[in-house]
Design an enzyme around this catalytic site. Structure first.
Site, PDB file in Angstrom:
ATOM      1  N   GLU A 117       0.812  -1.222   0.000  1.00 11.06           N
ATOM      2  CA  GLU A 117       0.000   0.000   0.000  1.00 11.06           C
ATOM      3  C   GLU A 117       0.845   1.272   0.000  1.00 11.06           C
ATOM      4  O   GLU A 117       0.480   2.251  -0.654  1.00 11.06           O
ATOM      5  CB  GLU A 117      -0.962   0.009   1.198  1.00 11.06           C
ATOM      6  CG  GLU A 117      -2.020  -1.086   1.092  1.00 11.06           C
ATOM      7  CD  GLU A 117      -3.073  -0.967   2.176  1.00 11.06           C
ATOM      8  OE1 GLU A 117      -3.687   0.099   2.320  1.00 11.06           O
ATOM      9  OE2 GLU A 117      -3.291  -1.961   2.893  1.00 11.06           O
ATOM     10  N   HIS A 158       9.225 -26.576   4.302  1.00  5.35           N
ATOM     11  CA  HIS A 158       8.587 -27.774   3.753  1.00  5.35           C
ATOM     12  C   HIS A 158       8.046 -27.544   2.350  1.00  5.35           C
ATOM     13  O   HIS A 158       7.277 -28.353   1.848  1.00  5.35           O
ATOM     14  CB  HIS A 158       7.479 -28.247   4.708  1.00  5.35           C
ATOM     15  CG  HIS A 158       8.036 -28.626   6.055  1.00  5.35           C
ATOM     16  ND1 HIS A 158       8.474 -29.900   6.355  1.00  5.35           N
ATOM     17  CD2 HIS A 158       8.301 -27.866   7.145  1.00  5.35           C
ATOM     18  CE1 HIS A 158       8.958 -29.914   7.586  1.00  5.35           C
ATOM     19  NE2 HIS A 158       8.869 -28.686   8.095  1.00  5.35           N
ATOM     20  N   LYS A 164     -13.523   0.020  -4.662  1.00  6.82           N
ATOM     21  CA  LYS A 164     -14.693   0.278  -3.790  1.00  6.82           C
ATOM     22  C   LYS A 164     -15.746   1.090  -4.556  1.00  6.82           C
ATOM     23  O   LYS A 164     -16.946   0.819  -4.441  1.00  6.82           O
ATOM     24  CB  LYS A 164     -14.259   1.016  -2.511  1.00  6.82           C
ATOM     25  CG  LYS A 164     -13.511   0.106  -1.530  1.00  6.82           C
ATOM     26  CD  LYS A 164     -13.182   0.819  -0.214  1.00  6.82           C
ATOM     27  CE  LYS A 164     -12.487  -0.134   0.765  1.00  6.82           C
ATOM     28  NZ  LYS A 164     -12.087   0.475   2.024  1.00  6.82           N
TER      29      LYS A 164
HETATM   30  C1  F6R Z   1      -6.136   1.626   3.586  1.00  9.11           C
HETATM   31  C2  F6R Z   1      -6.178   0.269   4.098  1.00  9.11           C
HETATM   32  C3  F6R Z   1      -7.226  -0.697   3.604  1.00  9.11           C
HETATM   33  C4  F6R Z   1      -8.545  -0.604   4.418  1.00  9.11           C
HETATM   34  C5  F6R Z   1      -9.577  -1.620   3.910  1.00  9.11           C
HETATM   35  C6  F6R Z   1     -10.851  -1.679   4.751  1.00  9.11           C
HETATM   36  O1  F6R Z   1      -5.167   2.381   4.306  1.00  9.11           O
HETATM   37  O2  F6R Z   1      -5.345  -0.071   4.878  1.00  9.11           O
HETATM   38  O3  F6R Z   1      -6.674  -1.988   3.713  1.00  9.11           O
HETATM   39  O4  F6R Z   1      -8.281  -0.824   5.775  1.00  9.11           O
HETATM   40  O5  F6R Z   1      -9.924  -1.308   2.584  1.00  9.11           O
HETATM   41  O6  F6R Z   1     -11.391  -0.415   4.986  1.00  9.11           O
HETATM   42  P1  F6R Z   1     -11.809  -0.009   6.482  1.00  9.11           P
HETATM   43  O7  F6R Z   1     -10.567  -0.147   7.297  1.00  9.11           O
HETATM   44  O8  F6R Z   1     -12.285   1.405   6.381  1.00  9.11           O
HETATM   45  O9  F6R Z   1     -12.888  -0.969   6.868  1.00  9.11           O
END
Ligand code: F6R
Length: 341
Positions: A225, A241, A335
């Protein structure tokens, strides 16, 4: 978010623990129950706190803890289960769906979130909501996301000593950051040195045990990330293994691997031997082997000492590539596309 902001959040990790410790957690008496299992459900930066508490509980608790990263709930979840739904934004669709399954299956639920739909629904349904400060990237809010889980476990009598271990973690991280913050230059700054080794390479993270697996996972996700780069992880003794056989071909790819071994002085003596033998097996094939020793006494301090080095190293790797570590446009795109559907 700017590079400077991310640097500020990295520096501020110990203070995140300290502020949750100061604030404390108070749960309604209805949560006092002899649970037969505990599920932490979440994704990405919100789920990793679940893995930390799961591994912590392996040594300290009598009750099994599992981490769920899906839309559903395991079939065994029922009225004797405690489900901790963790979402920093409170709007992650898988976590909201899992929440509904947990409710339908009759579990006791506590939401840990900075707000969003999760906070609203959980409040309406009469469940406990631990509200944490918002406005950060979830992965930069790991202290806010994890510390409440540790305090909930202590408050419910599932583990003992969590506050003490969190306090030790604060002290250990404060000492570590003095040597690796952006004011400390290469080559004195170990995180910058590791970042330079990882540049134009494929980092492979090896955790020395199931206890350091979550630290290895955190290194991976932070490199993904922050530095927008691929990396993979595995753990001892399992990698002896299978993965260890894979250092034959292709030679040009192997020559670009950097093996990063996350170690703990308390590792099993046989694992210590395995690590030495494994290093000799791969040494002539790979670009570099880097070893990092956990610091501190408690599991939590050790975990975070390893993870903190990875947080900073992945930040510096982004800078080595000339990119901003903060945005995760690909996650945002996914998303948004799913929300359209
Ligand atoms: C972004 C990050 C992502 C979010 C994931 C879930 O910095 O680390 O992995 O954590 O998309 O989103 P949340 O945490 O808001 O439920």
């Amino acid at each position: 978010m700017t590079v400077e902001k991310m640097a500020e959040y990295l520096w501020g990790l110990p203070e995140q623990f300290a502020s949750i410790l100061e604030q404390g957690i108070s749960l309604p008496v209805k949560y006092q129950h002899n649970y037969s299992n505990i599920v932490v459900t979440g994704l990405g930066g919100s789920a990793i706190g679940g893995d930390i508490i799961r591994t912590y509980a392996l040594q300290k608790a009598q009750v099994p803890v599992i981490v769920n990263r899906d839309y559903d709930m395991p079939n065994f979840v029922n009225s004797d289960s405690l489900v901790l739904t963790v979402s920093y934004s409170g709007n992650t669709e898988e976590t909201l769906s899992a929440y509904h399954h947990a409710r339908t299956q009759g579990a006791a639920i506590i939401a840990v979130t900075s707000g969003g739909k999760l906070a609203d629904i959980a409040r309406q349904d009469g469940y406990g909501v631990v509200k944490i400060p918002g406005g950060l990237a979830p992965r930069a809010a790991t202290g806010y996301l994890f510390a409440p889980l540790a305090l909930i476990f202590e408050e419910l009598g599932i583990v003992k000593g969590a506050k003490t271990d969190l306090k030790e973690t604060v002290q250990v991280l404060k000492a570590i950051r003095e040597g690796i913050h952006p004011g400390v230059d290469f080559p004195e700054n170990q995180a910058r040195v590791i970042a330079r080794e990882m540049k134009d390479s494929l980092p492979i993270i090896w955790g020395s045990s199931a206890r350091s697996e979550t630290a290895a996972m955190r290194w991976k996700t932070q490199i993904n990330e922050n530095a927008k780069s691929p990396t993979y992880y595995n753990i001892f003794p399992e990698l002896n293994h299978n993965e260890i056989v894979g250092f034959g071909m292709p030679k040009d790819l192997l020559a670009r691997l950097v093996i990063i071994i996350l170690r703990d002085p308390a590792d099993h003596p046989q694992v210590k031997k395995r690590i030495e033998i494994s290093k000799e097996i791969v040494r002539s094939h790979v670009k570099k082997i880097v070893e990092i020793q956990a610091q501190g006494e408690s599991f939590l301090a050790k975990f975070y000492s390893l993870a903190y080095m990875g947080d900073y190293a992945s930040f510096y790797l982004a800078l080595e590539y000339g990119i901003n570590p903060s945005p995760v446009e690909t996650i945002d795109y996914l998303k948004a596309e799913l929300a359209k559907a």
